[in-house]
Design a protein around this motif. Structure first.
Motif, mmCIF file in Angstrom:
data_model
loop_
_atom_site.group_PDB
_atom_site.id
_atom_site.type_symbol
_atom_site.label_atom_id
_atom_site.label_comp_id
_atom_site.label_asym_id
_atom_site.label_seq_id
_atom_site.Cartn_x
_atom_site.Cartn_y
_atom_site.Cartn_z
ATOM 1 N N LEU A 375 0.854 -1.193 0.000
ATOM 2 C CA LEU A 375 0.000 0.000 0.000
ATOM 3 C C LEU A 375 0.889 1.241 0.000
ATOM 4 C CD1 LEU A 375 -2.489 -1.033 2.843
ATOM 5 C CD2 LEU A 375 -2.647 -1.550 0.410
ATOM 6 N N GLU A 376 0.716 2.106 -0.994
ATOM 7 C CA GLU A 376 1.558 3.293 -1.094
ATOM 8 C C GLU A 376 0.724 4.534 -1.392
ATOM 9 O OE1 GLU A 376 5.804 2.551 -2.732
ATOM 10 O OE2 GLU A 376 4.445 1.524 -4.124
ATOM 11 N N ARG A 377 0.889 5.521 -0.549
ATOM 12 C CA ARG A 377 0.332 6.860 -0.748
ATOM 13 C C ARG A 377 -1.157 6.840 -1.083
ATOM 14 N NH1 ARG A 377 5.005 10.761 -3.434
ATOM 15 N NH2 ARG A 377 6.752 9.864 -2.296
ATOM 16 N N ASN A 378 -1.888 6.119 -0.275
ATOM 17 C CA ASN A 378 -3.340 6.125 -0.386
ATOM 18 C C ASN A 378 -3.917 7.097 0.643
ATOM 19 O OD1 ASN A 378 -3.670 3.754 -2.330
ATOM 20 N ND2 ASN A 378 -2.457 2.829 -0.693
ATOM 21 N N TYR A 379 -5.131 7.586 0.385
ATOM 22 C CA TYR A 379 -5.770 8.573 1.251
ATOM 23 C C TYR A 379 -7.032 7.952 1.841
ATOM 24 C CZ TYR A 379 -7.001 13.340 2.750
ATOM 25 O OH TYR A 379 -7.280 14.474 3.487
ATOM 26 N N ALA A 398 2.644 -0.992 4.450
ATOM 27 C CA ALA A 398 1.969 0.286 4.237
ATOM 28 C C ALA A 398 2.991 1.415 4.306
ATOM 29 C CB ALA A 398 0.879 0.480 5.278
ATOM 30 N N LEU A 399 3.085 2.191 3.222
ATOM 31 C CA LEU A 399 4.078 3.261 3.118
ATOM 32 C C LEU A 399 3.420 4.584 2.756
ATOM 33 C CD1 LEU A 399 6.753 1.338 0.982
ATOM 34 C CD2 LEU A 399 6.787 1.698 3.456
ATOM 35 N N ASP A 400 3.622 5.590 3.602
ATOM 36 C CA ASP A 400 3.285 6.981 3.281
ATOM 37 C C ASP A 400 1.814 7.192 2.954
ATOM 38 O OD1 ASP A 400 6.044 7.553 3.543
ATOM 39 O OD2 ASP A 400 6.382 7.036 1.444
ATOM 40 N N ASN A 401 0.941 6.521 3.683
ATOM 41 C CA ASN A 401 -0.487 6.737 3.495
ATOM 42 C C ASN A 401 -0.975 7.845 4.431
ATOM 43 O OD1 ASN A 401 -1.153 4.296 1.696
ATOM 44 N ND2 ASN A 401 -0.058 3.366 3.412
#
Length: 442
Positions: A375-379, A398-401
């Protein structure tokens, strides 16, 4: 924005695709045409004289000239507007070049010469390499662009003609044909089950083209590959495909782009990728439910891996498969869970937006049996349990969400996997606005 990893494409070495090819090659670009059009003055170039597998011959009365690279097989419109479920044709404008741009001619590819006759007959890869090696559809990113199972990438019906479906009967017929086709879908067509065979592009015309029913890609012993579904609304309230809007079943190289999938029913989900399916990308697509759906419990977004299978059968069929990319998707009103729920697959979710409706929600993303999820940069806005791990052998990184008003489980464990394809990550704080504006038919 930044880009990670890149795979160089080889020189063009296109293979035969069922009935679309001859020993003289595929659709070609007119000599000296700098814009990649299929012909001069809107005329088709290098098209089959009589079509294949039942495609009507192209003549002066059957070619729509509105495109900039290709031709459309047309039928007379018997009516305008409305839902077509019993043969009444809906109005459809001529192609403005959108469909033609999804053909090999529109993409600017020259014919492939010296193709072995055996490969034409078998529809398999030639000695030159994988199917479609060197071709890339504009905007395609993720697993559907990657090589595997004899196929280099996903091009849908690009090797075939452009045809127009103005009735549900035409849509069902064109979609099931053996030859490659780019199928323009017009108006609202009611078709409970549309079986999509290999080498097809289904393209909604305008931003309101709708199918009331479901799309079945593979399944029932059918092995299907190389399908593009683009710019379509699919209302699964009327689906005869186990309640799904789109079901990918024993299929590979599938791209769902700029679609709106909603109101799946029963045990179905808006999208299912199951039974060893592989190399799938879902991009710029909106998932949601409307008040028309009375069942408040079974509001499922996307299921990857089939929980109804026998565990031993599922392990044998799914291990090493179910590679799926979801990017710039919007999981919106009242998706209660499965956005996605993953078993076995290598699933990459990036730059997607999660919001809620008025009904209680259980979770968004769940990593289950033997899955690896990145998971990357999700809002995530206001959702409950944005992402959770549901099995000891599952990994989720999970990265940078961003978690805007979200609550509950936000689990991350393991290294997941490194995607082999190039992709660009948008700034996470821009994701909400980008996806709201860009997801769904355009």
């Amino acid at each position: 924005m930044w880009t990670r990893r890149c795979r160089a494409l080889s020189t063009v070495g296109l293979c035969a695709v069922l009935g679309a090819c001859s020993n003289d090659g595929l659709l070609g670009r007119a000599s000296g045409d700098p814009g990649g059009a299929a012909g001069v003055g809107g005329q088709p170039s290098a098209l089959p004289e009589g079509g294949s597998g039942g495609v009507p011959a192209l003549d002066a009365g059957a070619v729509e000239q509105g495109g900039s690279g290709g031709a459309s097989v047309s039928v007379d419109a018997g009516g305008m507007g409305g839902s077509s479920g019993g043969g009444a044709a809906v109005y459809c404008p001529e192609d403005d070049g959108t469909a033609a741009a999804l053909t090999l001619a529109g993409l600017g590819y020259e014919p492939s010469l010296g193709l072995p006759a055996a490969d034409v007959a078998d529809g398999g890869a030639s000695d030159a390499g994988l199917e479609f090696d060197g071709v890339l559809l504009p905007g395609l990113v993720g697993w559907a662009s990657e090589p595997g199972q004899g196929t280099a990438t996903t091009i849908g019906g690009a090797a075939g003609q452009v045809v127009t479906a103005r009735t549900s009967e035409e849509l069902v017929d064109w979609a099931s044909r053996p030859e490659p086709l780019v199928i323009r879908v017009c108006g609202t067509l009611r078709a409970p089950e549309v079986r999509v065979s290999s080498h097809k592009t289904l393209l909604g015309v305008g931003n309101a083209a709708s199918i009331e029913g479901g799309l079945r890609i593979g399944g029932d012993g059918q092995s299907v590959r190389n399908v593009v579904i683009k710019n379509l609304r699919v209302n699964a309230k009327f689906s005869g495909v186990e309640g799904d809007a789109v079901k990918v079943d024993q299929a590979h190289h599938v791209w769902v782009d700029h679609c709106e999938l909603f109101d799946s029913s029963g045990n179905g989900a808006a999208l299912e990728v199951v039974r060893g399916s592989d190399f799938v990308t879902v991009s710029w697509t909106k998932f949601h439910f409307t008040p028309d759906m009375p069942d408040l419990e079974r509001r499922f977004g996307c299921r990857i891996g089939d929980h109804d299978q026998d565990p031993a059968e599922a392990q044998a069929q799914d291990t090493g498969h179910l590679k799926v990319t979801l990017h710039h998707d919007w999981f919106a009103d009242d998706v209660r869970q499965r956005a996605p729920r993953v078993r076995y697959g290598d699933v990459h979710v990036f730059n997607s937006y999660y919001s809620i409706g008025e009904l209680p929600q259980e979770y968004s993303i769940r990593a289950s049996t033997a899955s690896r999820v990145l998971l990357e940069r999700n809002y995530f806005q206001g959702v409950t349990n944005p992402h959770e791990i549901d099995a000891e052998d599952a990994q989720m990184l999970a990265l940078d969400n961003v978690y805007d008003g979200a609550a509950g489980l936000m689990q991350s464990a393991g290294s997941a996997f490194v995607p082999p394809y190039a992709y660009t990550l948008d700034a996470v704080l821009s994701v909400r606005q980008l996806v709201i504006q860009g997801a769904g038919p355009q």
